[in-house]
Design a protein around this motif. Structure first.
Motif, PDB file in Angstrom:
ATOM      1  N   GLY A 416       0.811  -1.209   0.000  1.00  0.00           N
ATOM      2  CA  GLY A 416       0.000   0.000   0.000  1.00  0.00           C
ATOM      3  C   GLY A 416       0.840   1.253   0.000  1.00  0.00           C
ATOM      4  N   ARG A 417       1.942   1.213   0.785  1.00  0.00           N
ATOM      5  CA  ARG A 417       2.802   2.386   0.832  1.00  0.00           C
ATOM      6  C   ARG A 417       4.265   1.981   0.947  1.00  0.00           C
ATOM      7  NH1 ARG A 417       2.607   7.853   4.632  1.00  0.00           N
ATOM      8  NH2 ARG A 417       3.588   9.148   3.042  1.00  0.00           N
ATOM      9  N   LEU A 418       5.062   2.491   0.035  1.00  0.00           N
ATOM     10  CA  LEU A 418       6.495   2.283   0.063  1.00  0.00           C
ATOM     11  C   LEU A 418       7.092   3.097   1.197  1.00  0.00           C
ATOM     12  CD1 LEU A 418       9.044   1.168  -1.486  1.00  0.00           C
ATOM     13  CD2 LEU A 418       9.051   3.360  -2.708  1.00  0.00           C
ATOM     14  N   GLY A 419       7.928   2.473   1.995  1.00  0.00           N
ATOM     15  CA  GLY A 419       8.555   3.228   3.071  1.00  0.00           C
ATOM     16  C   GLY A 419       8.842   2.381   4.283  1.00  0.00           C
ATOM     17  N   SER A 420       8.353   2.807   5.434  1.00  0.00           N
ATOM     18  CA  SER A 420       8.694   2.159   6.697  1.00  0.00           C
ATOM     19  C   SER A 420       7.713   1.053   7.050  1.00  0.00           C
ATOM     20  CB  SER A 420       8.718   3.205   7.817  1.00  0.00           C
ATOM     21  OG  SER A 420       7.460   3.855   7.897  1.00  0.00           O
ATOM     22  N   ILE A 421       8.150   0.180   7.948  1.00  0.00           N
ATOM     23  CA  ILE A 421       7.337  -0.930   8.434  1.00  0.00           C
ATOM     24  C   ILE A 421       6.690  -0.495   9.742  1.00  0.00           C
ATOM     25  CG2 ILE A 421       7.380  -3.327   9.223  1.00  0.00           C
ATOM     26  CD1 ILE A 421       9.933  -3.655   7.488  1.00  0.00           C
ATOM     27  N   ASN A 422       5.360  -0.539   9.780  1.00  0.00           N
ATOM     28  CA  ASN A 422       4.639  -0.069  10.960  1.00  0.00           C
ATOM     29  C   ASN A 422       3.679  -1.108  11.530  1.00  0.00           C
ATOM     30  OD1 ASN A 422       5.345   2.998  11.180  1.00  0.00           O
ATOM     31  ND2 ASN A 422       4.923   2.641   9.013  1.00  0.00           N
ATOM     32  N   LEU A 423       3.775  -2.325  11.069  1.00  0.00           N
ATOM     33  CA  LEU A 423       3.009  -3.422  11.654  1.00  0.00           C
ATOM     34  C   LEU A 423       3.955  -4.242  12.520  1.00  0.00           C
ATOM     35  CD1 LEU A 423       0.136  -4.947  11.464  1.00  0.00           C
ATOM     36  CD2 LEU A 423       1.415  -6.586  10.095  1.00  0.00           C
ATOM     37  N   LEU A 424       3.648  -4.364  13.798  1.00  0.00           N
ATOM     38  CA  LEU A 424       4.510  -5.065  14.759  1.00  0.00           C
ATOM     39  C   LEU A 424       5.888  -4.424  14.848  1.00  0.00           C
ATOM     40  CD1 LEU A 424       3.630  -8.810  14.005  1.00  0.00           C
ATOM     41  CD2 LEU A 424       2.888  -7.440  15.963  1.00  0.00           C
ATOM     42  N   ASN A 425       5.990  -3.179  14.453  1.00  0.00           N
ATOM     43  CA  ASN A 425       7.267  -2.470  14.496  1.00  0.00           C
ATOM     44  C   ASN A 425       7.001  -0.978  14.693  1.00  0.00           C
ATOM     45  OD1 ASN A 425      10.257  -2.417  14.038  1.00  0.00           O
ATOM     46  ND2 ASN A 425       9.657  -1.093  12.336  1.00  0.00           N
ATOM     47  N   GLY A 426       7.811  -0.342  15.502  1.00  0.00           N
ATOM     48  CA  GLY A 426       7.675   1.085  15.725  1.00  0.00           C
ATOM     49  C   GLY A 426       6.589   1.410  16.730  1.00  0.00           C
ATOM     50  N   PRO A 427       6.418   2.682  17.048  1.00  0.00           N
ATOM     51  CA  PRO A 427       5.499   3.077  18.124  1.00  0.00           C
ATOM     52  C   PRO A 427       4.032   2.765  17.838  1.00  0.00           C
ATOM     53  CG  PRO A 427       6.287   4.998  16.917  1.00  0.00           C
ATOM     54  CD  PRO A 427       7.117   3.843  16.461  1.00  0.00           C
ATOM     55  N   MET A 428       3.654   2.656  16.563  1.00  0.00           N
ATOM     56  CA  MET A 428       2.270   2.287  16.233  1.00  0.00           C
ATOM     57  C   MET A 428       2.132   0.819  15.832  1.00  0.00           C
ATOM     58  SD  MET A 428       0.151   4.713  16.795  1.00  0.00           S
ATOM     59  CE  MET A 428      -1.276   4.269  15.818  1.00  0.00           C
ATOM     60  N   GLY A 429       3.201   0.070  16.055  1.00  0.00           N
ATOM     61  CA  GLY A 429       3.219  -1.331  15.619  1.00  0.00           C
ATOM     62  C   GLY A 429       2.164  -2.193  16.271  1.00  0.00           C
ATOM     63  N   LEU A 430       1.898  -1.968  17.557  1.00  0.00           N
ATOM     64  CA  LEU A 430       0.902  -2.771  18.251  1.00  0.00           C
ATOM     65  C   LEU A 430      -0.510  -2.349  17.866  1.00  0.00           C
ATOM     66  CD1 LEU A 430       0.228  -4.993  20.205  1.00  0.00           C
ATOM     67  CD2 LEU A 430       0.572  -3.395  22.109  1.00  0.00           C
ATOM     68  N   ALA A 431      -0.767  -1.062  17.794  1.00  0.00           N
ATOM     69  CA  ALA A 431      -2.093  -0.579  17.407  1.00  0.00           C
ATOM     70  C   ALA A 431      -2.434  -1.008  15.981  1.00  0.00           C
ATOM     71  CB  ALA A 431      -2.145   0.942  17.528  1.00  0.00           C
ATOM     72  N   ASN A 432      -1.462  -0.939  15.074  1.00  0.00           N
ATOM     73  CA  ASN A 432      -1.717  -1.379  13.704  1.00  0.00           C
ATOM     74  C   ASN A 432      -1.985  -2.876  13.642  1.00  0.00           C
ATOM     75  OD1 ASN A 432      -1.567   1.067  12.300  1.00  0.00           O
ATOM     76  ND2 ASN A 432       0.670   0.985  12.166  1.00  0.00           N
ATOM     77  N   ALA A 433      -1.309  -3.644  14.487  1.00  0.00           N
ATOM     78  CA  ALA A 433      -1.562  -5.083  14.533  1.00  0.00           C
ATOM     79  C   ALA A 433      -2.975  -5.366  15.038  1.00  0.00           C
ATOM     80  CB  ALA A 433      -0.531  -5.778  15.411  1.00  0.00           C
TER      81      ALA A 433
END
Length: 809
Positions: A416-433
């Motif tokens: 969907g978006r080229l760039g950073s990993i934000n699922l199970l990673n980073g400060p929003m990793g848990l909320a995105n999961a």
């Protein structure tokens, strides 16, 4: 001249090769019916014809022939031809069949000369070489009906002409009867479709409640099924000729839209039959770039915007550019893509190519989008419903692949978006999961409904998650939670909801040995490519056996150490040449201009992409590589079915990635079964799987020691820290139930298409923000968590940094 009146042949048929044809059916297996060449009122006997009531060598099949003829495969998996006593015409006339799900196995002649998948037999000599040849059944008929020596030559010429004429007329009448009259008459008795609103776990052959009631109006005599050479009418009224030389037949009746009687090929179980994982082979292809776009698959969508101030490099930026481009239709351009890139004819061609599964990639925005996400919401779901309808019509099973998840699970453009990993990673990793698991739940509830579960038979819960970034343990916890969600929606046991597919997360198959013991119908998925690592100038002639060496033993080992293992992606690419294969304007390792080098320059990509210059040797080399890949991987989905033309050059610029183009141009095998034995594997994995792996005894009884070790949620998140310090959502939001399709019957009533939600007891809310807590943008990348995390004056959102490139595995 009169003769004996033969009785119908008392055979019982089963679709599996390993079951004798004279034994009772397995429990739950729909009978194929008894076959006779005669169908009232079209009788062929009588003194005036001077011929016996024809049996088409049926008695020889019962008494003299030990095996069914290969062409008889439409009533089950075929066995090899052993003698001419087993007439190919025997399978033409399925009278006496009362159920729609079995009444069309043999409505017309189909030859199946190469069915060695399960019995290990040798293909028929002279029938299967480089490709299938036409059937010799007419000459066999002539030999079977040689004239008696006592008859005069003149009388035999006359009678012969009469018989040939009558046989030709009867063949037409019988074909019309079994494609028009008989299907309609069966429609009001017993349906082969799924039960509407039936109890969970009910057989797929349960009677359909959507069959129209008798209104007293004359029935519309319209063909609802057909095989090779039949005319298919599509939803818009246009027609095409169905081409399937493998015994497959389509089925569509507007008055019974959930009928599962279609069969992709004679050797593939019909949708109303049990697919035996580990025994029946998955020979599939991906429908990539359609509902989740990728620049290299559909370059013409992206090319108008690659030089804009905000270049289109993924669907995020493509959507932003399209939305602003009102002069050219705005987001309607994406709808036009859904309408035209993949159509019903593609699904018909896939079945005709000898493939029996499709993997359809769907993004999370098929369900919803949230603030700031520019994707076109909910629209592509309507086209997934079309895919389900088309797959049902042509007997194909679907692996629903959740391809793009909130925040991105891998940082690549197809997420969907080229760039950073934000699922199970980073400060929003848990909320995105949390949010991703909710979308898994919504999809699972839909596809577990009896109207859909036999078509959407597998669910890939997350495509290519980057476990090396966020850790295998957290991915295992996430998968354990996804497993519980899917089984809560569908229940435990064979027939209840889909097989669950877990991608190995780039950890390797061996890393998952022993995971999820006793889990109910889970499979391990790996995507095998040779093109993204070190580049080589070696051609297909030198690398023909590379897939065998690299993949065969690993796949075998995983089938034993983990359980059912598939390769949901592979291609024919030897290198990373091809327009935007690595991403928009990112170059190629092969030419030495891909970011992150230095990369040695191997050569020009032109000879690898200009397929108009490929000679027969090149094409044969690619085909041999494809066959080796198929044999090594055993259960697979080629990536991808089609690559769209470039709007700049007017042709496909990544040709070895297109199955459809390979068929048209001659470098893909016309029959994928030809792959069997290519690798010369002397010890291939042989099923069946353990009972619990296929929903049998012990299924779902995962040891408590395992579930506690991989409980949800994780205690910490990579790039984010302790889970207690990170933003999380509350399960109190409204549930976005997916809409069902609408089918209007000829009577004007609407067929029952389900509610969109299988388990009514599963009624907890969706994960939504807590009003008094602070949240970062879901796509934020690297950032510090909000502090304080929750307060009465919390504010949400911070600017999103520019994308970074995540290297391919």
């Amino acid at each position: 001249m009169s003769g004996p009146q033969y009785d119908p042949l008392p055979l019982h048929l089963d679709h599996r090769d390993d079951i004798p044809y004279n034994v009772p059916h397995s429990p739950g297996m729909p009978p194929s019916g008894l076959h006779t060449p005669e169908a009232e009122p079209f009788e062929l006997h009588g003194d005036d014809l001077g011929a016996l009531r024809p049996r088409f060598m049926g008695q020889a099949l019962n008494d003299g022939g030990p095996e069914p003829r290969a062409s008889y495969a439409s009533s089950g998996h075929s066995l090899p031809l052993s003698n001419d006593n087993q007439s190919s015409v025997y399978g033409l006339n399925p009278t006496g069949q009362a159920t729609r799900d079995t009444a069309y196995y043999s409505m017309q002649y189909r030859d199946d000369p190469h069915d060695a998948d399960f019995n290990g037999s040798t293909p028929n000599v002279g029938m299967y070489k480089d490709e299938l040849q036409s059937t010799p059944y007419l000459s066999e008929k002539r030999e079977a009906y040689l004239p008696p020596k006592a008859r005069s030559k003149r009388r035999m010429w006359v009678l012969g002409g009469v018989v040939v004429g009558v046989v030709a007329i009867v063949a037409i009448v019988v074909a019309v009867y079994f494609t028009v009259v008989k299907p309609h008459s069966n429609k009001d008795t017993v349906s082969g479709g799924a039960s509407k609103g039936g109890s969970k776990g009910s057989s797929s052959s349960t009677s359909s409640s959507s069959s129209p009631q008798n209104t007293g109006k004359p029935a519309v005599q319209a063909a609802v099924t057909g095989g090779d050479g039949s005319t298919v009418t599509m939803e818009d009224g246009t027609t095409f000729i169905y081409q399937n030389s493998f015994g497959g037949y389509w089925y569509w009746d507007e008055n019974d839209p959930f009928n599962n009687g279609a069969r992709a090929q004679s050797w593939s179980p019909a949708l109303n039959e049990t697919f035996q994982y580990g025994v029946d082979k998955i020979r599939g292809v991906n429908i990539g770039g359609w509902l989740t776009t990728e620049p290299f698959i559909v370059p013409a969508l992206y090319e108008p915007y690659v030089n804009s101030s905000n270049p289109a490099v993924d669907e995020w930026t493509l959507s932003q550019n399209m939305a602003a481009d009102t002069a050219n239709g705005g987001m309607q351009q994406l709808v036009n893509h859904y309408e035209t890139f993949v159509t019903e004819k593609d699904f018909a061609e896939i079945a005709g190519a000898g493939l029996n599964w499709v993997r359809v990639s769907v993004p999370f925005w098929a369900i919803e989008t949230r603030s700031g996400e520019p994707f076109l919401p909910k629209t592509c779901w309507q086209y997934f419903l079309k895919a389900v309808q088309w797959a049902r019509k042509y007997g194909l099973r679907i692996n629903l692949d959740l391809h793009a998840l909130p925040g991105s699970q891998n940082g690549w453009n197809h997420s969907g978006r080229l760039g950073s990993i934000n699922l199970l990673n980073g400060p929003m990793g848990l909320a995105n999961a949390q949010r991703a698991l909710d979308y898994i739940r919504v999809l699972a509830e839909f596809i577990s409904q009896p109207e859909y579960k036999d078509v959407v038979a597998m669910f890939g819960v997350t495509n290519e998650p980057q476990a090396p970034v966020f850790g295998q343990e957290n991915l295992a916890r996430y998968y354990m939670q996804a497993y519980d969600i899917v089984r809560t929606a569908s229940g435990i046991g064979e027939g209840n909801g889909p097989f669950i597919s877990f991608h190995e997360g780039f950890m390797g198959l061996s890393a998952w040995a022993g995971y999820y013991p006793n889990s109910d119908r889970t499979s391990l998925d790996i995507h095998q490519y040779l093109c993204f690592s070190g580049q080589s100038a070696a051609g297909y002639d030198q690398r023909a056996t590379d897939p065998c060496t690299a993949w065969a033993s690993v796949q075998n080992d995983s089938m034993s150490a983990y359980g059912f293992t598939i390769a949901a992606e592979f291609s024919n690419a030897l290198n990373d040449c091809g327009l935007w294969v690595n991403g928009v304007n990112l170059g190629a390792r092969y030419e030495g201009n891909y970011p992150g080098g230095p990369w040695p320059v191997i050569g020009s990509c032109d000879p690898w992409t200009d397929y108009s210059q490929w000679n027969d040797t090149m094409k044969q080399g690619i085909q041999q590589f494809a066959l080796a890949s198929m044999d090594a991987l055993q259960n697979y989905f080629f990536w991808t079915w089609k690559i769209g033309n470039s709007s700049v050059t007017g042709k496909v610029e990544s040709p070895v990635w297109s199955y459809q183009l390979g068929l048209q141009e001659g470098w893909m095998p016309k029959d994928p079964r030809a792959a069997v034995g290519t690798c010369g594997n002397t010890d291939p994995w042989v099923g069946p799987l353990q009972s619990w792996q296929t929903g049998g005894a012990g299924a779902g009884q995962i040891p408590a020691t395992f579930t506690s070790s991989y409980a949800w949620p994780p205690t910490s998140i990579s790039g984010g820290g302790a889970a207690t310090l990170l933003p999380t959502y509350t399960q109190t939001g409204p549930i976005p139930t997916l809409p069902v399709p609408t089918f209007t019957e000829s009577s004007g009533s609407t067929a029952n298409a389900g509610s969109g939600w299988e388990n009514t007891a599963d009624n907890s809310g969706m994960a939504v923000p807590i009003p008094t807590c602070s949240y970062l943008d879901p796509w934020v990348g690297s950032a510090a968590p909000p502090s304080p995390l929750c307060s009465s004056a919390a504010k949400r959102g911070i600017p999103v940094p520019p994308p970074i490139i995540t290297s391919a595995p």
